[in-house]
Design a protein around this motif. Structure first.
Motif, PDB file in Angstrom:
ATOM      1  N   LEU A   1       5.121  -6.864   0.970  1.00  0.00           N
ATOM      2  CA  LEU A   1       5.235  -7.104  -0.472  1.00  0.00           C
ATOM      3  C   LEU A   1       6.594  -6.582  -0.936  1.00  0.00           C
ATOM      4  O   LEU A   1       6.990  -5.473  -0.581  1.00  0.00           O
ATOM      5  CB  LEU A   1       4.100  -6.368  -1.184  1.00  0.00           C
ATOM      6  CG  LEU A   1       3.950  -6.524  -2.695  1.00  0.00           C
ATOM      7  CD1 LEU A   1       2.486  -6.301  -3.094  1.00  0.00           C
ATOM      8  CD2 LEU A   1       4.844  -5.590  -3.487  1.00  0.00           C
ATOM      9  N   ILE A   2       7.297  -7.377  -1.725  1.00  0.00           N
ATOM     10  CA  ILE A   2       8.618  -6.962  -2.187  1.00  0.00           C
ATOM     11  C   ILE A   2       8.833  -7.417  -3.628  1.00  0.00           C
ATOM     12  O   ILE A   2       8.360  -8.487  -4.021  1.00  0.00           O
ATOM     13  CB  ILE A   2       9.727  -7.491  -1.229  1.00  0.00           C
ATOM     14  CG1 ILE A   2      11.102  -6.945  -1.633  1.00  0.00           C
ATOM     15  CG2 ILE A   2       9.733  -9.007  -1.119  1.00  0.00           C
ATOM     16  CD1 ILE A   2      12.135  -7.037  -0.529  1.00  0.00           C
ATOM     17  N   GLN A   3       9.511  -6.569  -4.398  1.00  0.00           N
ATOM     18  CA  GLN A   3       9.768  -6.907  -5.803  1.00  0.00           C
ATOM     19  C   GLN A   3      11.230  -6.633  -6.144  1.00  0.00           C
ATOM     20  O   GLN A   3      11.785  -5.607  -5.741  1.00  0.00           O
ATOM     21  CB  GLN A   3       8.891  -6.040  -6.718  1.00  0.00           C
ATOM     22  CG  GLN A   3       7.414  -6.309  -6.546  1.00  0.00           C
ATOM     23  CD  GLN A   3       6.576  -5.542  -7.550  1.00  0.00           C
ATOM     24  OE1 GLN A   3       6.281  -4.374  -7.345  1.00  0.00           O
ATOM     25  NE2 GLN A   3       6.202  -6.204  -8.642  1.00  0.00           N
TER      26      GLN A   3
ATOM     27  N   THR B   1      12.697   2.268  -3.340  1.00  0.00           N
ATOM     28  CA  THR B   1      11.828   1.112  -3.040  1.00  0.00           C
ATOM     29  C   THR B   1      10.443   1.557  -2.566  1.00  0.00           C
ATOM     30  O   THR B   1       9.503   0.772  -2.579  1.00  0.00           O
ATOM     31  CB  THR B   1      12.437   0.197  -1.952  1.00  0.00           C
ATOM     32  OG1 THR B   1      12.593   0.976  -0.757  1.00  0.00           O
ATOM     33  CG2 THR B   1      13.771  -0.380  -2.378  1.00  0.00           C
ATOM     34  N   LEU B   2      10.363   2.816  -2.099  1.00  0.00           N
ATOM     35  CA  LEU B   2       9.093   3.286  -1.513  1.00  0.00           C
ATOM     36  C   LEU B   2       8.434   4.377  -2.350  1.00  0.00           C
ATOM     37  O   LEU B   2       7.536   5.050  -1.884  1.00  0.00           O
ATOM     38  CB  LEU B   2       9.335   3.821  -0.092  1.00  0.00           C
ATOM     39  CG  LEU B   2      10.031   2.883   0.898  1.00  0.00           C
ATOM     40  CD1 LEU B   2      10.090   3.530   2.276  1.00  0.00           C
ATOM     41  CD2 LEU B   2       9.329   1.536   0.998  1.00  0.00           C
TER      42      LEU B   2
ATOM     43  N   LEU C   1       1.217   1.456   3.406  1.00  0.00           N
ATOM     44  CA  LEU C   1       1.608   2.162   4.620  1.00  0.00           C
ATOM     45  C   LEU C   1       3.048   2.657   4.640  1.00  0.00           C
ATOM     46  O   LEU C   1       3.428   3.419   5.521  1.00  0.00           O
ATOM     47  CB  LEU C   1       1.363   1.231   5.828  1.00  0.00           C
ATOM     48  CG  LEU C   1      -0.080   0.756   5.959  1.00  0.00           C
ATOM     49  CD1 LEU C   1      -0.188  -0.425   6.909  1.00  0.00           C
ATOM     50  CD2 LEU C   1      -0.961   1.898   6.425  1.00  0.00           C
ATOM     51  N   ALA C   2       3.860   2.233   3.676  1.00  0.00           N
ATOM     52  CA  ALA C   2       5.273   2.630   3.723  1.00  0.00           C
ATOM     53  C   ALA C   2       5.606   3.706   2.696  1.00  0.00           C
ATOM     54  O   ALA C   2       6.715   4.256   2.714  1.00  0.00           O
ATOM     55  CB  ALA C   2       6.156   1.406   3.495  1.00  0.00           C
TER      56      ALA C   2
ATOM     57  N   GLU D   1       6.300  -2.779  -0.042  1.00  0.00           N
ATOM     58  CA  GLU D   1       5.016  -2.230   0.399  1.00  0.00           C
ATOM     59  C   GLU D   1       4.535  -2.956   1.649  1.00  0.00           C
ATOM     60  O   GLU D   1       4.804  -4.146   1.818  1.00  0.00           O
ATOM     61  CB  GLU D   1       3.961  -2.366  -0.724  1.00  0.00           C
ATOM     62  CG  GLU D   1       4.282  -1.486  -1.928  1.00  0.00           C
ATOM     63  CD  GLU D   1       3.370  -1.695  -3.130  1.00  0.00           C
ATOM     64  OE1 GLU D   1       2.526  -2.607  -3.095  1.00  0.00           O
ATOM     65  OE2 GLU D   1       3.517  -0.935  -4.098  1.00  0.00           O
ATOM     66  N   LEU D   2       3.834  -2.219   2.486  1.00  0.00           N
ATOM     67  CA  LEU D   2       3.246  -2.799   3.696  1.00  0.00           C
ATOM     68  C   LEU D   2       1.746  -2.533   3.683  1.00  0.00           C
ATOM     69  O   LEU D   2       1.315  -1.439   3.296  1.00  0.00           O
ATOM     70  CB  LEU D   2       3.847  -2.143   4.950  1.00  0.00           C
ATOM     71  CG  LEU D   2       5.358  -2.189   5.120  1.00  0.00           C
ATOM     72  CD1 LEU D   2       5.764  -1.384   6.366  1.00  0.00           C
ATOM     73  CD2 LEU D   2       5.845  -3.633   5.255  1.00  0.00           C
TER      74      LEU D   2
END
Ligand code: FUL
Length: 699
Positions: A415-417, A381-382, A358-359, A480-481
């Motif tokens: 979610l993050i990396q 990041t997106l 969604l992001a 990420e969402l």
């Protein structure tokens, strides 16, 4: 004309200068230990299978003694392509095979031992399972890993330096003849006693020195330079410190390597790694889809539920670790239907959870961007590209990102990396949403590493803020969402000793609907609100339902016999009388056992507190992972006065070893106040009459 050319030239010059300036912003200096290329490739695999299959499958053991005979290895429908097909469909990226477990039996025709498939009936001794699996993996685009147990309870020389030569010869065979190997798995277990070529003795070795790991590791590096090596200490990948499939929320990919060695006593440290670790050694969560690592028919009813598997996914991959899910290959030589069914359910759920990001491509601004350069901008990041990242300036170790979603958006996964090529840096972060003109914190975490996924109840907002703190400039590659469908947890139905039925679920939003007439509950069925009595038994069916979405869980169903409020244990033939109350406490996880050294028959007598009219009895054997005391042949008696006994039923709990579910024995209606269950004998290899629960089927 001239002017235009002049301005064009100037523009090109400006662009060139600004591009040059961009280039001048250097990336952050690498921080701390860094992953090797092969470790980076391994991180991306995330989810892969363990296949425990060899001698233990046929002896029904978890750890063979080493005295088994190759003739015992006899799969009838061995099909490694079935394994590969199922693993591929499950979304897994590879299969690690137990080429040799602690009992020493080899799945390939090793030139250095007779204890292998070459002396087994399988394919008349012409088979090579490692070769078959390598081909199957290739066909299905999977990687293959090798488990080679250092401990060998079969080998006569185990414990001497000569065994190390043997172990290395085997390692060379496995790493030379079967194509690319992505992971080599060295187990830390070294139990001591074994067959050892007929010596049948206990052999202790020094875990730290005996295997001369440094030189063993060199063999792997020489023959399979791209393979990561697993052990408690890596050096490629570390054990996570439990066999349940979870890492701690704080999970560093770092380890003080010198403190750790295969089989070290304090494995719990491995759940978080070491913040001040000297080497990059990320965690792998190994867990079996059933209680045991090897196939046991008696665990067919204990395959992990979808909810359990989904939790493991989020507690491993979602916590900066990989997920190594074991499939105990059955005696036919294939993945059991029930296991594959659960694998497919898990795959479908994970696919649905991460179906729509969604992001992606939304507007995002950072409180600090390194050199204000686009190469380090927040939008990296997106952009869905793991190779680009947002970075902060030197000295900026706390910063935030604000994502503008453009419209109210609902999500329940974050979610993050980190860009781990430059090291693991983040120590803490929070996720907040814009609500009522203020930021409201939704969730928070500590470490990130390769990947961190947080679950929380769905939230609707048009702006999200992430605040981060790190030990060096921040480098984030992905955010990420997702709005994962709610997975409704099936309700847990239980009855107390007092005869009160409780139906529970952890989700506070869910309502529980139940029926007592055997029908499947719907949203119109009564809602469970408080414990109700069911002293005379009956069937309870229940579902959980989310009233706002209409989603519902799988059905839970339990058939209860008589309530046991007034029941007491009158006598036991041996063992602890006080502990015998566990047989009638309605808790399947507690049990009583008669004295193990006493010969059969053994018996237990219950006083029902009043004359009851019943038409059968139920016996639940122990439900633990390490089971014991299963009654095979039984005699069942009743009495009205506790003195004179009438034989009512006798027989065998057929297949109880393979399938230790509740056993029901029916007989013509009888009235009595006392019952006696006698174990005529116990399943071979077990000791003491064991009972988790005894019950009666009302008339
Ligand atoms: C353990 C072994 O002892 C088990 O049998 C199993 O192979 C598991 C994966 O590792 O340490």
């Amino acid at each position: 004309m001239k002017n235009t050319a002049y301005f064009k030239g100037l523009l090109i010059l400006c662009l060139f200068v600004s591009a040059c300036q961009e280039k001048e912003v250097p990336p952050p200096t690498p921080f701390g230990p860094l992953p090797a290329e092969k470790q980076l490739a391994w991180h991306e695999l995330e989810y892969y299978a363990f296949a425990h299959f060899n001698m233990n499958t046929f002896t029904n053991m978890e750890w063979g003694l080493g005295s088994e005979k190759p003739a015992q290895f006899n799969p009838t429908q061995l099909d490694t392509r079935q394994w590969a097909r199922i693993c591929k469909a499950a979304g897994m990226k590879g299969i690690i095979i137990t080429a040799k477990h602690h009992d020493g039996f080899c799945l390939w025709p090793s030139a250095y031992t007779e204890h292998s498939v070459k002396n087994s009936p399988w394919k008349n001794g012409q088979g090579d399972l490692i070769k078959d699996l390598a081909e199957a993996c290739k066909e299905y685009g999977l990687k293959m890993g090798i488990y080679l147990s250092p401990w060998d309870r079969n080998h006569a020389l185990y414990g001497t330096p000569e065994y190390i030569t043997y172990f290395r010869q085997q390692l060379r065979e496995l790493l030379s003849n079967y194509g690319d190997i992505y992971e080599v798995w060295f187990d830390g277990a070294n139990g001591g006693d074994g067959y050892y070529g007929g010596a049948n003795e206990t052999r202790k070795i020094d875990n730290k020195t005996y295997y001369d790991w440094e030189n063993t590791i060199k063999i792997v590096e020489e023959l399979q330079p791209n393979a990561v090596i697993f052990s408690d200490a890596g050096p490629g990948v570390r054990w996570v410190g439990n066999e349940e499939g979870w890492a701690n929320e704080t999970n560093w990919s770092l380890l003080r390597k010198a403190d750790v060695y295969p089989g070290m006593p304090d494995g719990k440290q491995l759940r978080s790694g070491h913040e001040d670790g000297t080497h990059w050694i990320p965690a792998e969560c190994d867990v079996s889809i059933r209680p045991g690592w090897y196939y046991h028919p008696y665990e067919d009813h204990k395959v992990k539920s979808l909810n359990q598997l989904v939790d493991i996914y989020y507690h491993s991959i979602g916590r900066n670790a990989s997920f190594l899910l074991n499939l105990p290959i059955d005696t036919r030589g294939i993945i059991h239907e029930r296991d594959s069914q659960q694998l497919m359910k898990l795959a479908a759920t994970i696919q649905a959870d991460f179906a729509k990001e969604l992001a992606a491509g939304k507007k995002v601004a950072a409180s600090n961007v390194r050199g204000e350069a686009t190469s380090f901008s927040a939008s990296n990041t997106l952009d869905g590209d793991p190779a680009t990242y947002w970075a902060t300036a030197d000295g900026v170790q706390a910063a935030s990102l604000e994502i503008d979603l453009g419209e109210p958006t609902t999500f329940n996964r974050f979610l993050i990396q980190e860009y781990i090529r430059l090291g693991q840096r983040v120590t803490a972060f929070t996720v907040s949403v814009w609500k009522d003109n203020a930021w409201e914190q939704v969730t928070a975490g500590t470490t990130i590493g390769y990947k961190r996924i947080l679950r929380f109840p769905g939230i609707t907002t048009s702006k999200v803020k992430i605040d981060l703190e790190a030990k060096a400039p921040i480098t984030i590659s992905t955010i990420e969402l997702y709005d994962a469908p709610v997975l409704m947890e099936e309700p847990q139905i239980s009855r107390s000793k007092e005869g009160l039925v409780t139906i529970q679920v952890n989700d506070p939003k869910a309502s529980i609907h139940y029926t007592l007439d055997g029908s499947t509950p719907t949203k119109e069925s009564p809602v469970f609100s408080e414990a109700f009595p069911l002293a005379n038994g009956g069937i309870v069916n229940a579902i959980t339902l989310d009233p706002s979405t209409g989603r519902q869980s799988e059905l839970s169903s339990i058939t209860f016999g008589f309530g046991k409020e007034k029941w007491t244990v009158k006598s036991v033939s041996s063992g602890d009388l006080n502990k015998a109350a566990a047989c009638i406490d309605e808790d399947p996880n507690t049990w009583w056992q008669s004295a193990k050294e006493k010969a059969m028959p053994q018996e237990i007598v219950l006083d029902l507190g009043a004359i009851l009219s019943f038409k059968g009895f139920t016996y639940l054997p122990m439900q633990q992972r390490w089971v014991d005391g299963f009654i095979q042949f039984y005699d069942f008696y009743t009495s009205v006065d506790g003195k004179s006994w009438t034989p009512i039923a006798k027989g065998e709990f057929a297949n109880i070893y393979n399938n230790p579910i509740e056993q029901i024995v029916n007989f013509p209606v009888t009235k009595a106040q006392f019952i006696k269950l006698q174990a005529v004998n116990i399943v071979s290899g077990m000791q003491g009459m064991g009972i988790a629960e005894l019950g009666l089927v009302p008339e």
